[in-house]
Design an enzyme around this catalytic site. Structure first.
Site, PDB file in Angstrom:
ATOM      1  NE  ARG A   1     -12.013   1.793  -1.027  1.00 56.38           N
ATOM      2  CZ  ARG A   1     -11.832   2.358  -2.228  1.00 56.38           C
ATOM      3  NH1 ARG A   1     -10.614   2.668  -2.638  1.00 56.38           N
ATOM      4  NH2 ARG A   1     -12.864   2.621  -2.996  1.00 56.38           N
TER       5      ARG A   1
ATOM      6  CE1 TYR B   1      -1.497 -13.833  16.535  1.00 54.40           C
ATOM      7  CE2 TYR B   1      -1.915 -13.508  14.203  1.00 54.40           C
ATOM      8  CZ  TYR B   1      -2.372 -13.599  15.500  1.00 54.40           C
ATOM      9  OH  TYR B   1      -3.704 -13.444  15.756  1.00 54.40           O
TER      10      TYR B   1
ATOM     11  CG  ASP C   1       4.634  -9.049  14.098  1.00 51.58           C
ATOM     12  OD1 ASP C   1       4.461  -8.204  14.990  1.00 51.58           O
ATOM     13  OD2 ASP C   1       3.743  -9.849  13.731  1.00 51.58           O
TER      14      ASP C   1
ATOM     15  CE  LYS D   1      -3.133  -9.112  19.219  1.00 50.24           C
ATOM     16  NZ  LYS D   1      -2.200  -9.792  18.347  1.00 50.24           N
TER      17      LYS D   1
END
Ligand SMILES: *Cc1c(COP(=O)(O)O)cnc(C)c1O
Length: 417
Positions: free
Chosen positions: A66, A118, A189, A214
């Site tokens: 992690r 978004y 972004d 994306k």
């Protein structure tokens, strides 16, 4: 360029330096040969834990997956190189990236955001951030009125450029200049353009974020996010939260996304070529009301594209208003044969969708239309198929959809998906 295999994996191999071009960095940054086997492609490191020779003395640089693992670390190095950043941190989604950055703000902090962010970012800002005392102000014209919105509590400015789905651009330098006067951080972004077309840190942004889902991964098979930045202090804060919150990507996803990113420059160029061809065809069609594409000379912010985007490229995303209202828009998405009706973007395959009833359905109609998201707006993500095929597909779907709407043919039949 060769990465030497006599280096242990814990020391960087002869890393490509920033003097190398984007394609060289995409292929080689964070991609050392395996020092044990010489494997050119890194192994997928599934181990959750790493041996220590004495308490607190791990064999290599890793302890627990992690906190950090080889595949994620290599992916992060590659993104840092592509975004001209000192650091990158990967997360389990673009949304987790946003959440981590917002979590780093003290209770009582104020954020200024562009209005057409978004949908998931808007949802986080309005429904989650306020639970830990962070307030967000939205503005449609951030370059114009940012100074009016800044208060002593303002800690962060959030920009998306191009915006979704209307592809409006924000002048990053203008916003950063106003924000930095008051010691405020600027986040961009950059999902819609990818690091190949735009590098926000070069224009004054402090943090650039991506939904890796994306363009960076580019093959519609990984959900992941990343943030890149230069400040040591931000690295300390955000890497602490990356580990403490634990919204981290798996080794397998990191490996897949890294593999996808090695062809980002090829895909981004092809997507731009395709979107440019389609945008011109749509602009010339009497069946179309208007086209939003930053690669067109007619785009209202074309000057910003020329300043901020590589070679003034428009990217692979565009949207347009079709004659015949919502019915025609819906028909269009059913009549395309290559474009698939689906949400998301940035993959090798072309997609289309109707923001007003899909990605942006959660926004009240009046608010939607105020920012140009009309019921007849169709959003397209251009993949890397052949431009002529995509153009022909768009034009035939346009003809049929507008004719049907004019004849009052009802929806729901003849769908191809
Ligand atoms: C998809 C997307 C996100 C969210 O990313 P996920 O990986 O789906 O969580 C954020 N910003 C933009 C612009 C996006 O397109």
């Amino acid at each position: 360029m060769t990465a030497s295999s006599d280096h242990p994996i814990t020391t960087p191999p002869r890393a490509p330096s920033p003097v190398h071009g984007f394609g060289t960095l995409a292929v080689h940054a964070g991609s050392p040969h395996d020092p044990a086997t010489g494997a050119v492609i890194e192994a997928i490191s599934l181990s959750t834990t790493f041996a220590q020779t004495a308490v607190g003395k791990p064999v290599g640089e890793f302890e627990y997956s992690r906190s950090s693992n080889p595949n994620r670390a290599n992916f992060e190095k590659m993104v840092a190189a592509l975004e001209h950043a000192k650091y990158a941190l990967a997360y389990s989604s673009g949304s987790a990236t946003t959440a981590n950055i917002l979590q780093s703000l003290a209770a009582g902090s104020h954020v200024i955001s562009v209005s057409d962010v978004y949908g998931g970012t808007h949802r986080y800002f309005t429904q989650v951030a306020k639970a830990h005392g962070v307030k967000v102000t939205f503005t449609p014209e951030i370059e114009v009125d940012i100074r009016d919105h800044i208060t002593d509590a303002t800690k962060l400015v959030w920009i998306e450029t191009p915006s979704n789905p209307t592809l409006r651009l924000v002048d990053i330098r203008a916003v950063a200049t106003a924000a930095h006067e008051r010691g405020i951080l600027v986040v961009v972004d950059n999902t819609f353009l990818s690091p190949y077309v735009q590098n926000p840190l070069d224009h004054g942004a402090d943090i650039v974020v991506h939904s890796v889902t994306k363009y960076i991964n580019g093959h519609s098979d990984v959900v992941m996010g990343v943030a890149a930045f230069n400040s040591d202090e931000l690295y300390a804060r955000l890497s602490f939260l990356q580990n403490a919150i634990g919204a981290v990507p798996s080794a397998f996803d990191s490996w897949l996304a890294h593999r996808g990113a090695k062809t980002l420059h090829l895909r981004a160029r092809e997507a731009t070529t395709n979107a440019t061809a389609i945008a011109h065809a749509l602009e010339a069609s009497p069946l179309v009301i208007s086209v939003n594409y930053p690669g067109l000379e007619s785009h209202p912010h074309r000057a910003i594209a020329l300043k901020q985007h590589r070679n003034g490229m428009g990217g692979g995303m565009l949207s347009f208003r079709i004659h015949g209202g919502h019915a025609a828009a819906e028909k269009f998405c059913q009549y395309t044969k290559i474009f698939t009706l689906a949400e998301s973007l940035g993959g090798v395959e072309s997609l289309c969708e109707i923001p007003s009833s899909m990605t942006h359905a959660g926004i009240p109609k009046a608010q939607r239309e105020a920012v140009g998201i009309f019921d007849d707006l169709v959003r397209i993500s251009c993949g890397v198929e052949d431009a002529e095929d995509l153009k022909a597909d768009v034009l035939q779907a346009l003809e049929r959809a507008v004719a049907d709407a004019a004849n009052g043919v009802s929806n729901g039949v003849n769908g191809t998906h």
